[in-house]
Design an enzyme around this catalytic site. Structure first.
Site, PDB file in Angstrom:
ATOM      1  N   TYR A   1       0.721  -1.325   0.091  1.00 47.99           N
ATOM      2  CA  TYR A   1       0.015  -0.161   0.093  1.00 47.99           C
ATOM      3  C   TYR A   1       0.956   1.198   0.128  1.00 47.99           C
ATOM      4  O   TYR A   1       0.369   2.471  -0.150  1.00 47.99           O
ATOM      5  CB  TYR A   1      -0.804   0.011   1.030  1.00 47.99           C
ATOM      6  CG  TYR A   1      -2.055  -0.985   1.328  1.00 47.99           C
ATOM      7  CD1 TYR A   1      -2.221  -1.788   0.324  1.00 47.99           C
ATOM      8  CD2 TYR A   1      -2.856  -1.134   2.294  1.00 47.99           C
ATOM      9  CE1 TYR A   1      -3.204  -2.785   0.016  1.00 47.99           C
ATOM     10  CE2 TYR A   1      -3.743  -2.081   2.376  1.00 47.99           C
ATOM     11  CZ  TYR A   1      -4.125  -2.757   1.131  1.00 47.99           C
ATOM     12  OH  TYR A   1      -4.931  -4.010   1.208  1.00 47.99           O
TER      13      TYR A   1
ATOM     14  N   LYS B   1       3.458 -15.179   2.849  1.00 52.80           N
ATOM     15  CA  LYS B   1       3.538 -16.109   1.749  1.00 52.80           C
ATOM     16  C   LYS B   1       4.927 -16.075   1.350  1.00 52.80           C
ATOM     17  O   LYS B   1       5.392 -15.913   0.195  1.00 52.80           O
ATOM     18  CB  LYS B   1       2.806 -15.354   0.543  1.00 52.80           C
ATOM     19  CG  LYS B   1       2.629 -15.928  -0.736  1.00 52.80           C
ATOM     20  CD  LYS B   1       1.701 -17.248  -0.579  1.00 52.80           C
ATOM     21  CE  LYS B   1       1.157 -17.988  -1.749  1.00 52.80           C
ATOM     22  NZ  LYS B   1       0.482 -19.279  -1.428  1.00 52.80           N
TER      23      LYS B   1
ATOM     24  N   ASP C   1      -2.954 -18.305   2.010  1.00 54.77           N
ATOM     25  CA  ASP C   1      -4.126 -19.061   1.366  1.00 54.77           C
ATOM     26  C   ASP C   1      -4.526 -20.009   2.397  1.00 54.77           C
ATOM     27  O   ASP C   1      -5.732 -20.330   2.553  1.00 54.77           O
ATOM     28  CB  ASP C   1      -3.617 -19.566   0.124  1.00 54.77           C
ATOM     29  CG  ASP C   1      -2.217 -20.333   0.045  1.00 54.77           C
ATOM     30  OD1 ASP C   1      -1.485 -20.243   1.193  1.00 54.77           O
ATOM     31  OD2 ASP C   1      -1.911 -20.836  -0.758  1.00 54.77           O
TER      32      ASP C   1
ATOM     33  N   ASP D   1      -5.421  -6.761   5.698  1.00 57.33           N
ATOM     34  CA  ASP D   1      -6.498  -6.041   5.360  1.00 57.33           C
ATOM     35  C   ASP D   1      -7.587  -6.994   5.005  1.00 57.33           C
ATOM     36  O   ASP D   1      -8.912  -6.894   5.290  1.00 57.33           O
ATOM     37  CB  ASP D   1      -6.316  -4.943   4.252  1.00 57.33           C
ATOM     38  CG  ASP D   1      -7.332  -4.154   3.582  1.00 57.33           C
ATOM     39  OD1 ASP D   1      -8.402  -4.111   4.628  1.00 57.33           O
ATOM     40  OD2 ASP D   1      -7.158  -3.287   2.912  1.00 57.33           O
TER      41      ASP D   1
ATOM     42  N   ASP E   1     -11.154  -8.676   7.403  1.00 57.30           N
ATOM     43  CA  ASP E   1     -12.519  -8.615   7.037  1.00 57.30           C
ATOM     44  C   ASP E   1     -13.175 -10.123   6.917  1.00 57.30           C
ATOM     45  O   ASP E   1     -14.291 -10.071   7.448  1.00 57.30           O
ATOM     46  CB  ASP E   1     -12.622  -7.981   5.496  1.00 57.30           C
ATOM     47  CG  ASP E   1     -12.422  -6.269   5.699  1.00 57.30           C
ATOM     48  OD1 ASP E   1     -12.368  -5.989   6.712  1.00 57.30           O
ATOM     49  OD2 ASP E   1     -12.218  -5.896   4.565  1.00 57.30           O
TER      50      ASP E   1
END
Length: 357
Positions: free
Chosen positions: A142, A191, A223, A247, A251
């Protein structure tokens, strides 16, 4: 005790839910003999309308001069056509950076009274779950280099993921310290089988784990982490992860609790000042209709008392009042589900919580 709180009501339902939280904080101040002073500042779409900027300098200055910040929500379709650097959401990245807030704490708790609202089967949620996601907030993709260029297939856009040792170490220490105060179990999600930034992340987390031998530490690919959250959320206590992964996963975690309208968050840096906000958006479709759920923002206010002001008893008082309201069967529209209860509005839910403080 005296505290100065900056209010960033923002857009959509932001003003309603912030005002509900102010009412709760005032009740706490009266009950425990504190003084909270509140000063409003503009952010997001309303700031664009008034000043042409999503994050006016006056807002940054006011927040820096405050003991902590309470934020509602920003954005809405009215400002969807703004250029990238002028969108309301840009203000969130800007204020986090200006305040040096690199840690985002996002609790995800399934209240016993709301078990039926969770989309997960009863045998999965069991007696409920209570986990904390520690998300790195000011690094990663970001905030990395980005832009457009000519590539093999013509015009292409790129975003760069980058993390430094300092950024990883400081968020890692927050995560381990958080685990020490809970059930001493930490899962780091990355990851590392693909990304160099994740390989550095994992190696530094392993270094830190040696400093916290009491914490049960494990690694997990993102994942698999996304799958495990819906397969067996009770296996997690504290999760630490990067900005983008946090992020997304936070959620997901919010949804399995039954409603995104229930979950608070705290953004923290090296000092005591923090920014506290619900994790949901501005919900412009219900703004001004007394339909919003104020609980996430009210619980964010409780987190402010706990993490920035050191007022644990006062924070407990708010959290117990919310528990009691839910146990007594009161529901806003987003959490009414098939409970058979009649949905109440934002104002009424706030009043019910105030009555139980």
């Amino acid at each position: 005790m005296d505290f100065k709180i900056a209010l960033l009501r923002g857009d959509g339902i932001g003003p309603e839910i912030v005002d509900s939280t102010v009412a709760v904080l005032k009740k706490i101040a009266d009950k425990f003999g504190h003084n909270f002073s509140f000063t409003p500042y503009l952010i997001g779409g309303c700031a664009i309308d008034a000043t042409g900027l999503p994050l006016p300098e006056e807002t940054v200055k006011g927040c820096l001069e405050s003991d902590s910040v309470l934020l509602g929500a920003v954005g809405g379709p009215k400002w969807d056509n703004q250029p990238g650097d002028k969108r309301p959401e840009k203000a969130l990245l800007g204020i986090r950076s200006a305040l040096g807030l690199y840690t985002n704490l996002r609790p995800a708790k399934l209240y016993n009274a709301l078990r039926a609202a969770s989309p997960l089967r009863e045998e999965i949620v069991g007696d409920g779950f209570d986990l904390m996601i520690v998300r790195e907030l000011t690094g990663g993709i970001y905030f990395g280099d980005r832009g457009y260029r000519q590539g093999k297939y013509g015009e292409e856009a790129y975003d760069t993921e980058a993390y430094s040792r300092v950024e990883i170490e400081r968020i890692g220490r927050v995560a381990f310290e958080t685990a020490m105060k809970r059930n001493k179990k930490l899962t780091s999600i990355d990851k590392a089988n693909v990304l160099e930034s994740s390989r550095l992340w994992r190696s530094i987390m392993h270094e830190l784990s040696a400093e916290y031998p009491e914490v049960e530490y494990s690694d997990m690919f993102v994942d698999n982490g996304a799958m495990q959250l819906v397969r067996n959320p009770q296996q997690f206590d504290v999760i630490v992860t990067s900005n983008m992964f946090g992020d997304i996963l936070s959620d997901e975690a919010s949804q399995i609790t039954g409603s995104i309208g229930m979950l608070a968050s705290a953004s923290l840096g090296d000092g005591t000042r923090g920014m506290y906000e619900p994790i949901h958006g501005s919900a412009p479709d219900i703004a001004g209709q007394n339909k919003a759920n104020p609980i996430a923002t009210i619980l964010s206010g409780a987190m402010m008392l706990r993490y920035s002001f050191g007022l644990a008893e006062e924070a407990d008082c708010i959290e117990k009042a919310v528990d009691k309201v839910l146990a007594d069967g009161f529901r806003t529209a987003d959490i009414v589900g098939n409970s058979g209860a009649e949905a109440i509005g934002c104002i009424e839910m706030t009043e019910k919580i105030l009555e139980r403080i």
